[in-house]
Each structure stands twice: as structure tokens, then as C-alpha cells.
Scaffold this active site. Structure first.
Site, PDB file in Angstrom:
ATOM      1  N   PRO A 126      35.277  48.504  55.227  1.00  0.00           N
ATOM      2  CA  PRO A 126      35.853  48.803  56.196  1.00  0.00           C
ATOM      3  C   PRO A 126      37.047  48.119  57.028  1.00  0.00           C
ATOM      4  O   PRO A 126      37.636  48.332  56.929  1.00  0.00           O
ATOM      5  CB  PRO A 126      35.178  49.529  56.403  1.00  0.00           C
ATOM      6  CG  PRO A 126      33.273  49.697  56.203  1.00  0.00           C
ATOM      7  CD  PRO A 126      33.343  48.270  55.614  1.00  0.00           C
ATOM      8  N   THR A 156      34.261  53.666  44.064  1.00  0.00           N
ATOM      9  CA  THR A 156      34.492  54.839  42.679  1.00  0.00           C
ATOM     10  C   THR A 156      33.364  54.891  42.678  1.00  0.00           C
ATOM     11  O   THR A 156      32.350  53.845  42.193  1.00  0.00           O
ATOM     12  CB  THR A 156      35.498  53.708  42.118  1.00  0.00           C
ATOM     13  OG1 THR A 156      37.632  54.357  42.808  1.00  0.00           O
ATOM     14  CG2 THR A 156      35.297  55.101  40.998  1.00  0.00           C
ATOM     15  N   GLU A 361      43.226  48.361  43.486  1.00  0.00           N
ATOM     16  CA  GLU A 361      42.865  47.740  42.446  1.00  0.00           C
ATOM     17  C   GLU A 361      44.226  46.837  42.933  1.00  0.00           C
ATOM     18  O   GLU A 361      45.264  45.971  42.447  1.00  0.00           O
ATOM     19  CB  GLU A 361      43.222  47.633  41.086  1.00  0.00           C
ATOM     20  CG  GLU A 361      41.360  48.544  39.881  1.00  0.00           C
ATOM     21  CD  GLU A 361      40.967  47.450  39.919  1.00  0.00           C
ATOM     22  OE1 GLU A 361      41.832  45.974  39.701  1.00  0.00           O
ATOM     23  OE2 GLU A 361      39.981  47.145  40.268  1.00  0.00           O
ATOM     24  N   THR A 363      47.235  46.598  46.400  1.00  0.00           N
ATOM     25  CA  THR A 363      47.847  47.076  46.694  1.00  0.00           C
ATOM     26  C   THR A 363      49.435  46.598  46.188  1.00  0.00           C
ATOM     27  O   THR A 363      50.126  45.586  44.975  1.00  0.00           O
ATOM     28  CB  THR A 363      48.401  47.214  48.291  1.00  0.00           C
ATOM     29  OG1 THR A 363      49.047  46.078  48.615  1.00  0.00           O
ATOM     30  CG2 THR A 363      47.540  47.706  49.310  1.00  0.00           C
TER      31      THR A 363
END
Length: 375
Positions: A126, A156, A361, A363
Site C-alpha cells: 500500500p 493481478t 511494471e 511507471t
């Protein structure tokens, strides 16, 4: 760069499946937030779960260029489905291929490569995204077990996956060298799906927050050595970025195809709007940028297949392809005018799906840092 006959054959086979099974259903999956299990089974039968995994380990034994081709075609059918497939191939498979013991590969890699299980990768937390050195999830050795505690964010396939590669801290005082990598089955007690994120797009792929609550795993589930977690996590990013770049191109390609078809049918001032220079030039520029992105991806994949460093090239491909894809989707919406903004046409869905490619993956800003360092 030219494709071999084998590359073309594989690409065309996946394209046929994607256009028949994914594209017609993508809008429904998006609206219903549905994970398309049957479609995943079909893709597994095509070998899409283990593209680069050797045949001896249940995979297709192909190269990263093939992986890029496959992910582009899947993404052209449905972006969310391509994300789940991409994560399983890299980093999940890639990490086990490079660092897994033979026993770990038989237990965790072979089933994934065959499509029997879907893999997840638990790195982000987080409060930790781009700076992975700040992880707080811990793994404490107790006898012949490790006990994992902490929270992972934006995972994911955190719910629909059956196994996860997890990065956790084993030595709090060692910084980047205090992280380790573990295999955790998602039905393990202590692996808790705390919530599913309500996302802008990619509704056919679940994104979960995972709580590790005294999650006990056997000590033999340690991948590599203690302290190698940071290195292991970074090792799969080249391939992962090539994959995200490829899915960006796939989604953008579908958006462009919709815009071109519409522009050739829509009449304005006595002719198809495609013939108006304002529209024709817009589409011509999109097509050019799309092809440039694809060639950057193929170049990075070819370098990786040749065993050459491609960190910079993969970052360039991911940066350019993801940002170009959003631009192409926006231009496609503009071409359809008001119809592009409503869900009667697929452009607004693709636009929503493709936006996250500039975030996961690594920014766009992280890709620029990598490229800057290489300069």
C-alpha cells in the site's frame, strides 16, 4: 524487423482465437466484472501460459518475440485477459525458470506453463510502489517453516490465481539485501484476499489487496537464497515490460482499426470522413506511431532472446508504447465523435483498459529514470 514463418503462424493462430473468443465477449466481461475462465482454458490449450518455458517443463519452448506477438493479439481481443496472461509468463514463470530448484519447478512452474494454474506476483504494498526497497511484509523463519505477515497491494490475479511469488523482508537491517522470495499457494491459511479493487478498466482481470496473516509455508518454498529477493524481483522486469508494451500495442491496434472502419463509413460533406485531411492525417499519424512502438518492442525482445542486455530498450519500448497507446485511443474516440464516448462502440472500454499500462511494471517516470541512467 521481419518475422519468421513460425512467428507468423503462431501469431495468426492466437489472433484467430482472440477475434473469435475474446473480442466479441470483452464488453460483457467488462460490464459484469467477469473473469473469463473458459477463454483462459482456450488460451492455455494454445500454449499461451508458458510461451518461453522449455517443453521439458510443460511450456511451448519459444522466445520472447513470440511472447510479444501473443500478448499483442490477446490484448487486441481483451486487455484484461492479456494482463493475467502476461503476469503468469513474466514475472511468475520467468522467476521460477531462472531461480527455482528442480523440485520447485515441477511443483509450481510445470502446472503454470501447462495452463493448469494461474500465477500472481506479490511485490507492491500500500505504501510502496516504485521504491521496492521500502517493503514491510516480513517472513520469519520458525523451524522448518517461514511465517509471512504483511499486506500486498494491486496484485493481478490475487484472487483467481492459484499460486503467488511473494517478496518479503527476512532481515530488516539489511535494506535491499534483506528481502527474499517465496512461493505461496493462494489457498494457504493466512493468505487472505482482503478486497478486490474497483478499477477504471480491465474488469476481466482481478486486482486484489492480499493480507498475509501468520501465513505459514514450508522452508523449501524459499526461492533462491535469503537476501536475493530484490535481485530476483528486478530480474523479471525486462520481460515484464516487453509484455506490457506488447499489450499496449494490441489494445491501441484494435482502437485504431475501429476508428479507420468508422471513418470509411461515416459520411460528412458529401464524402467519407476518412477522406477529410483532418481525419486522414490523424489516423496516419496513429498508424505510424503504432508501428514505431511495435518495432521498439520487437527490438527489445530480440535482444533478450539473443542473451544481450536490454534494460534500456525494454524501458524505451514500455514507455513509448504505453503512452502512445493512450494517445491512439484518444484519437480514435475523437474520430468517432460522440459515438466514441459511449459504450455502443468499444473505444471507451479500450481507453479505460489501456491507461494503466503507464503505471504497472514501472511507471512512465521510472522508465525515464532507467533510460536516463543508461545515457
Amino acid at each position: 524487423m521481419l518475422l519468421t514463418q513460425d512467428h507468423v503462424m503462431i501469431r495468426d493462430a492466437v489472433r484467430a482465437f482472440a477475434q473469435a473468443e475474446l473480442w466479441p465477449n470483452a464488453a460483457k466481461w467488462d460490464k459484469e466484472h467477469r473473469f473469463p475462465s473458459a477463454a483462459h482454458k482456450g488460451l492455455a490449450e494454445l500454449g499461451a501460459y508458458g510461451i518461453c518455458v522449455p517443453e521439458a517443463l510443460g511450456g511451448a519452448g519459444l522466445d520472447y518475440l513470440t511472447l510479444a506477438l501473443v500478448l499483442e493479439e490477446i490484448a487486441a481481443g481483451d486487455g484484461g485477459t492479456s494482463t493475467a496472461i502476461s503476469v503468469t509468463n513474466c514475472p511468475y514463470n520467468a522467476i521460477l525458470m531462472k531461480y527455482g530448484t528442480p523440485a520447485q519447478q515441477q511443483q509450481w512452474l510445470v502446472p503454470a506453463a501447462r495452463g493448469d494454474i494461474l500465477g500472481a506476483f506479490c511485490l507492491t504494498e500500500p505504501h510502496v510502489g516504485s521504491d521496492a526497497s521500502g517493503l514491510r511484509t516480513t517472513a520469519v523463519r520458525e523451524g522448518d517453516e517461514y511465517v509471512i505477515n504483511g499486506v500486498k497491494q494491486f496484485i493481478t490475479s490475487g484472487q483467481n490465481g492459484q499460486a503467488a511469488v511473494v517478496i518479503a523482508v527476512t532481515d530488516k537491517g539489511a535494506g535491499k539485501k534483506g528481502m527474499s522470495t517465496f512461493m505461496v499457494p493462494t489457498d494457504n491459511p493466512g493468505y487472505v484476499v482482503a478486497r478486490l479493487e474497483d478499477k477504471v478498466g480491465q474488469h476481466s482481470s482481478d486486482t486484489a489487496q492480499i493480507n498475509f496473516d501468520n501465513c505459514r509455508i514450508p522452508a523449501e518454498n524459499l526461492i533462491g537464497q535469503e537476501g536475493e529477493g530484490y535481485k530476483i524481483a528486478l530480474s523479471a522486469l525486462e520481460g515484464g515490460r516487453i509484455g506490457i508494451a506488447a499489450q499496449s500495442v494490441g489494445m491501441a491496434r484494435s482502437a485504431l482499426e475501429v476508428a479507420i472502419a468508422y471513418a470509411k463509413e461515416r459520411q460528412s460533406f458529401g464524402t467519407a470522413i476518412f477522406n477529410h485531411q483532418a481525419v486522414g492525417f490523424r489516423l496516419a499519424e496513429c498508424a505510424t506511431r503504432l508501428e514505431a512502438a511495435r518495432q521498439l518492442i520487437w527490438h527489445a525482445a530480440a535482444l533478450r532472446d539473443a542473451g544481450q542486455p536490454c534494460l534500456k530498450e525494454a524501458a524505451m519500448a514500455k514507455l513509448f508504447a504505453s503512452e502512445t497507446a493512450e494517445q491512439i485511443c484518444s484519437a480514435a474516440i475523437q474520430t468517432l465523435g460522440g459515438y466514441g464516448y459511449v459504450n455502443d462502440f468499444p473505444l471507451e472500454r479500450i481507453w479505460r483498459d489501456v491507461r494503466v499500462c503507464q503505471i504497472y511494471e514501472g511507471t512512465s517516470d521510472v522508465q525515464k529514470i532507467i533510460i536516463q541512467r543508461a545515457l
